[in-house]
Design a protein around this motif. Structure first.
Motif, PDB file in Angstrom:
ATOM      1  N   ASP A 189     -29.845  45.252 -66.473  1.00  0.00           N
ATOM      2  CA  ASP A 189     -29.641  46.523 -67.179  1.00  0.00           C
ATOM      3  C   ASP A 189     -29.267  46.264 -68.644  1.00  0.00           C
ATOM      4  N   ALA A 190     -30.217  46.484 -69.531  1.00  0.00           N
ATOM      5  CA  ALA A 190     -29.961  46.258 -70.965  1.00  0.00           C
ATOM      6  C   ALA A 190     -28.890  47.207 -71.492  1.00  0.00           C
ATOM      7  N   GLY A 191     -28.824  48.400 -70.904  1.00  0.00           N
ATOM      8  CA  GLY A 191     -27.828  49.380 -71.344  1.00  0.00           C
ATOM      9  C   GLY A 191     -26.411  48.922 -71.045  1.00  0.00           C
ATOM     10  N   LEU A 192     -26.232  48.288 -69.893  1.00  0.00           N
ATOM     11  CA  LEU A 192     -24.901  47.795 -69.528  1.00  0.00           C
ATOM     12  C   LEU A 192     -24.425  46.750 -70.545  1.00  0.00           C
ATOM     13  N   VAL A 193     -25.330  45.840 -70.914  1.00  0.00           N
ATOM     14  CA  VAL A 193     -24.951  44.784 -71.865  1.00  0.00           C
ATOM     15  C   VAL A 193     -24.636  45.400 -73.240  1.00  0.00           C
ATOM     16  N   ALA A 194     -25.395  46.418 -73.610  1.00  0.00           N
ATOM     17  CA  ALA A 194     -25.107  47.105 -74.883  1.00  0.00           C
ATOM     18  C   ALA A 194     -23.708  47.709 -74.851  1.00  0.00           C
ATOM     19  N   ALA A 195     -23.353  48.303 -73.708  1.00  0.00           N
ATOM     20  CA  ALA A 195     -22.021  48.894 -73.573  1.00  0.00           C
ATOM     21  C   ALA A 195     -20.950  47.805 -73.692  1.00  0.00           C
ATOM     22  N   GLU A 196     -21.212  46.647 -73.073  1.00  0.00           N
ATOM     23  CA  GLU A 196     -20.246  45.547 -73.169  1.00  0.00           C
ATOM     24  C   GLU A 196     -20.137  45.045 -74.603  1.00  0.00           C
ATOM     25  N   ALA A 197     -21.246  45.111 -75.341  1.00  0.00           N
ATOM     26  CA  ALA A 197     -21.218  44.695 -76.747  1.00  0.00           C
ATOM     27  C   ALA A 197     -20.318  45.628 -77.570  1.00  0.00           C
ATOM     28  N   ILE A 198     -20.405  46.913 -77.290  1.00  0.00           N
ATOM     29  CA  ILE A 198     -19.565  47.875 -78.014  1.00  0.00           C
ATOM     30  C   ILE A 198     -18.092  47.573 -77.760  1.00  0.00           C
ATOM     31  N   VAL A 199     -17.771  47.316 -76.506  1.00  0.00           N
ATOM     32  CA  VAL A 199     -16.382  47.001 -76.152  1.00  0.00           C
ATOM     33  C   VAL A 199     -15.963  45.671 -76.791  1.00  0.00           C
TER      34      VAL A 199
ATOM     35  N   ALA B  66     -12.187  43.130 -83.164  1.00  0.00           N
ATOM     36  CA  ALA B  66     -11.448  43.691 -84.304  1.00  0.00           C
ATOM     37  C   ALA B  66      -9.955  43.690 -84.009  1.00  0.00           C
ATOM     38  N   GLY B  67      -9.592  44.053 -82.782  1.00  0.00           N
ATOM     39  CA  GLY B  67      -8.179  44.096 -82.398  1.00  0.00           C
ATOM     40  C   GLY B  67      -7.565  42.704 -82.385  1.00  0.00           C
ATOM     41  N   GLU B  68      -8.290  41.741 -81.869  1.00  0.00           N
ATOM     42  CA  GLU B  68      -7.734  40.386 -81.748  1.00  0.00           C
ATOM     43  C   GLU B  68      -7.628  39.688 -83.100  1.00  0.00           C
ATOM     44  N   ILE B  69      -8.626  39.918 -83.959  1.00  0.00           N
ATOM     45  CA  ILE B  69      -8.600  39.261 -85.270  1.00  0.00           C
ATOM     46  C   ILE B  69      -7.609  39.965 -86.191  1.00  0.00           C
ATOM     47  N   GLY B  70      -7.502  41.265 -86.055  1.00  0.00           N
ATOM     48  CA  GLY B  70      -6.478  42.025 -86.786  1.00  0.00           C
ATOM     49  C   GLY B  70      -6.716  42.023 -88.285  1.00  0.00           C
TER      50      GLY B  70
ATOM     51  N   GLU C 213     -13.355  35.698 -95.545  1.00  0.00           N
ATOM     52  CA  GLU C 213     -14.625  35.161 -95.055  1.00  0.00           C
ATOM     53  C   GLU C 213     -14.457  34.422 -93.720  1.00  0.00           C
ATOM     54  N   ASP C 214     -13.396  33.632 -93.590  1.00  0.00           N
ATOM     55  CA  ASP C 214     -13.204  32.870 -92.348  1.00  0.00           C
ATOM     56  C   ASP C 214     -13.039  33.797 -91.160  1.00  0.00           C
ATOM     57  N   ALA C 215     -12.253  34.834 -91.356  1.00  0.00           N
ATOM     58  CA  ALA C 215     -12.014  35.781 -90.259  1.00  0.00           C
ATOM     59  C   ALA C 215     -13.300  36.526 -89.918  1.00  0.00           C
ATOM     60  N   LEU C 216     -14.084  36.855 -90.948  1.00  0.00           N
ATOM     61  CA  LEU C 216     -15.351  37.554 -90.713  1.00  0.00           C
ATOM     62  C   LEU C 216     -16.291  36.673 -89.880  1.00  0.00           C
ATOM     63  N   LYS C 217     -16.314  35.389 -90.201  1.00  0.00           N
ATOM     64  CA  LYS C 217     -17.144  34.458 -89.420  1.00  0.00           C
ATOM     65  C   LYS C 217     -16.662  34.388 -87.975  1.00  0.00           C
ATOM     66  N   ARG C 218     -15.340  34.397 -87.782  1.00  0.00           N
ATOM     67  CA  ARG C 218     -14.808  34.368 -86.408  1.00  0.00           C
ATOM     68  C   ARG C 218     -15.246  35.618 -85.651  1.00  0.00           C
ATOM     69  N   ALA C 219     -15.195  36.761 -86.331  1.00  0.00           N
ATOM     70  CA  ALA C 219     -15.597  38.019 -85.680  1.00  0.00           C
ATOM     71  C   ALA C 219     -17.076  37.960 -85.290  1.00  0.00           C
TER      72      ALA C 219
ATOM     73  N   ALA D 142     -18.858  35.331 -84.640  1.00  0.00           N
ATOM     74  CA  ALA D 142     -19.049  34.391 -83.533  1.00  0.00           C
ATOM     75  C   ALA D 142     -18.550  34.985 -82.225  1.00  0.00           C
ATOM     76  N   GLN D 143     -17.406  35.646 -82.298  1.00  0.00           N
ATOM     77  CA  GLN D 143     -16.797  36.194 -81.074  1.00  0.00           C
ATOM     78  C   GLN D 143     -17.677  37.288 -80.458  1.00  0.00           C
ATOM     79  N   VAL D 144     -18.209  38.169 -81.316  1.00  0.00           N
ATOM     80  CA  VAL D 144     -19.055  39.259 -80.810  1.00  0.00           C
ATOM     81  C   VAL D 144     -20.361  38.689 -80.257  1.00  0.00           C
ATOM     82  N   ALA D 145     -20.947  37.739 -80.978  1.00  0.00           N
ATOM     83  CA  ALA D 145     -22.220  37.152 -80.521  1.00  0.00           C
ATOM     84  C   ALA D 145     -22.035  36.460 -79.174  1.00  0.00           C
ATOM     85  N   GLU D 146     -20.926  35.725 -79.048  1.00  0.00           N
ATOM     86  CA  GLU D 146     -20.678  34.997 -77.802  1.00  0.00           C
ATOM     87  C   GLU D 146     -20.516  35.983 -76.636  1.00  0.00           C
ATOM     88  N   ALA D 147     -19.774  37.041 -76.879  1.00  0.00           N
ATOM     89  CA  ALA D 147     -19.549  38.035 -75.817  1.00  0.00           C
ATOM     90  C   ALA D 147     -20.868  38.675 -75.380  1.00  0.00           C
TER      91      ALA D 147
END
Ligand SMILES: [Zn+2]
Length: 418
Positions: free
Chosen positions: A239-249, A255-259, A294-300, A302-307
């Protein structure tokens, strides 16, 4: 030593110019539509260029249609540059961009009235296609001017309506002849509406802008298997829609973790076949990530892509992605930021340092000359919206700080060293 001069902006004159420009491309419910290089943009340009000439400025147009007018100083030399843009989004307000240009003209008018000759010249400019709504990328004129985008590349950009930048520049009479980068300022100060809620919420009059957030835009395409919603057991779905929903989350979570200043948005999402009783086969969505570091942006990123890859792997969905935009964070000049703060305090205006959440022409100049921005509040934080509003007394405060900062930069020996 205080930077106060006796010269005060004339808010009536400035508001009249803002309102007159706002009549060009006016929308019936309020607000304006002057998409870059349309006849409306051309008419706005004619109006502002006419005002520049009335004020005695020496007007030039370069090959990407950027326009500037110069008021000479006692000495030759690089001018102090004021300005912004006059193009708008399709549902724009009266202040985004226009304020920085017209307040620049107000500074010139004040100096003319008071018969003040500054040490160095002052230039007021507006840059082509800052908004990027009709032609991508945004900040096109300032990017071409500063060399980060090639002129030849920009001129052949095709817009959302099939038109071409070069042809549209010709059509409105702003395919100028002046070579790029002829305007080489000693400093650049851009007054702009905040376009966010911070100043209003904190009841602060002036933002001394410290820089512009880095921006990362990625488009993801997920491909699964479309199948019957009633007969396909949950364990057998891709289900591609389910993965999209997980991407939104995942974006929200990152954003919350990187702060800090990290923000994350999934603003566009389409599902295919987008039917009530079919498991989505395809999901296309965007991820917008921004941070001042910039470093934090790169972490964000990477984190979103990995998820997303992890969720896709678990669901048996494939992932492809393409980068839509990537700008590193920009830091403004420490001395000009301090000067903005000092000038605000000297006028008894509350002031705070803050980053800009949106892109601006000023960021293109920041690597080349001392640059900063002045923000004034936006009611309810609204911008790119016909209800965008900044009250005249707030505009007056911002324009006065712009005037004081300009005098300090253009006549640094008059006891007003930054
Ligand atoms: Zn703007």
């Amino acid at each position: 030593m205080p930077l106060l001069s006796n010269v005060r902006v004339d808010i009536g004159r400035l508001m009249a110019r803002i309102e007159t420009l706002g009549e060009i491309g006016a929308l019936s419910g309020g607000g304006v539509c002057r998409l870059a290089l349309t006849p409306e943009d051309g008419a706005g340009r004619d109006l502002v260029t006419g005002w520049m000439r009335e004020l005695g400025l020496d007007v030039s147009v370069d090959r990407i249609g950027n326009v500037w007018g110069i008021r000479p100083g006692k000495a030759d030399g690089a001018p102090v540059l004021l300005g912004s843009h006059i193009d708008t989004v399709a549902t724009g307000g009266l202040y985004d961009g226009a304020l920085g240009v017209l307040a620049g003209l107000e500074v010139i008018a004040c100096l003319n009235d008071a018969d003040i000759e500054t040490e160095y010249p002052i230039a007021v400019a507006f840059f082509t296609n800052e908004e990027g709504s009709r032609f991508a990328p945004d900040m096109m004129g300032s990017a071409v001017h500063q060399g980060s985008l090639a002129l030849e590349e920009a001129l052949v950009v095709v817009g959302i309506d099939g038109s071409k930048v070069g042809e549209e520049l010709e059509a409105i009479g702003y395919a100028g002849e002046v070579a790029l980068a002829t305007l080489s300022p000693s400093a650049f100060v851009e007054l702009h509406v905040e376009q966010g809620p911070v100043l209003e919420r904190e009841d602060i009059r002036i933002g001394a802008v410290t820089g512009v957030q880095g921006i990362s835009w990625t488009e993801y395409t997920l491909t699964g298997v479309s199948n019957h919603a009633g007969t396909t057991p949950m364990a057998f779905r891709c289900d591609a829609g389910l993965v999209a929903a997980e991407a939104i989350v995942a974006a929200r979570k990152a954003a919350g973790e990187i702060g800090g200043t990290q923000v994350a948005t999934v603003g566009a999402l389409t599902l295919e076949p987008n039917l009530v009783n079919v498991v989505p086969e395809k999901a296309v969505f965007t991820v917008d990530l921004r941070n001042t570091e910039e470093d934090a942006l790169k972490r964000a990123e990477a984190q979103v892509a990995e998820a997303i890859h992890e969720a896709a792997g678990a669901e048996g969905v494939t992932v492809t992605s393409r980068r839509l935009a990537r700008f590193e964070p920009v830091e403004f000049d420490a001395r000009v930021i301090s000067l903005v703060e000092r000038c605000a305090k000297d006028r008894a205006l509350s002031v705070r340092r803050m980053p800009s959440g949106a892109g601006h022409d000023a960021q293109m100049f920041a690597p080349y000359c001392p640059t900063a921005m002045i923000f004034v509040p936006s009611r309810d934080g609204l911008s790119h919206n016909i209800h965008e509003y900044t009250a005249p007394d707030q505009i007056e405060a911002g324009a006065q700080v712009l005037l004081d900062v300009t005098l300090a930069l253009a006549s640094p020996d008059a006891g007003t060293k930054p």
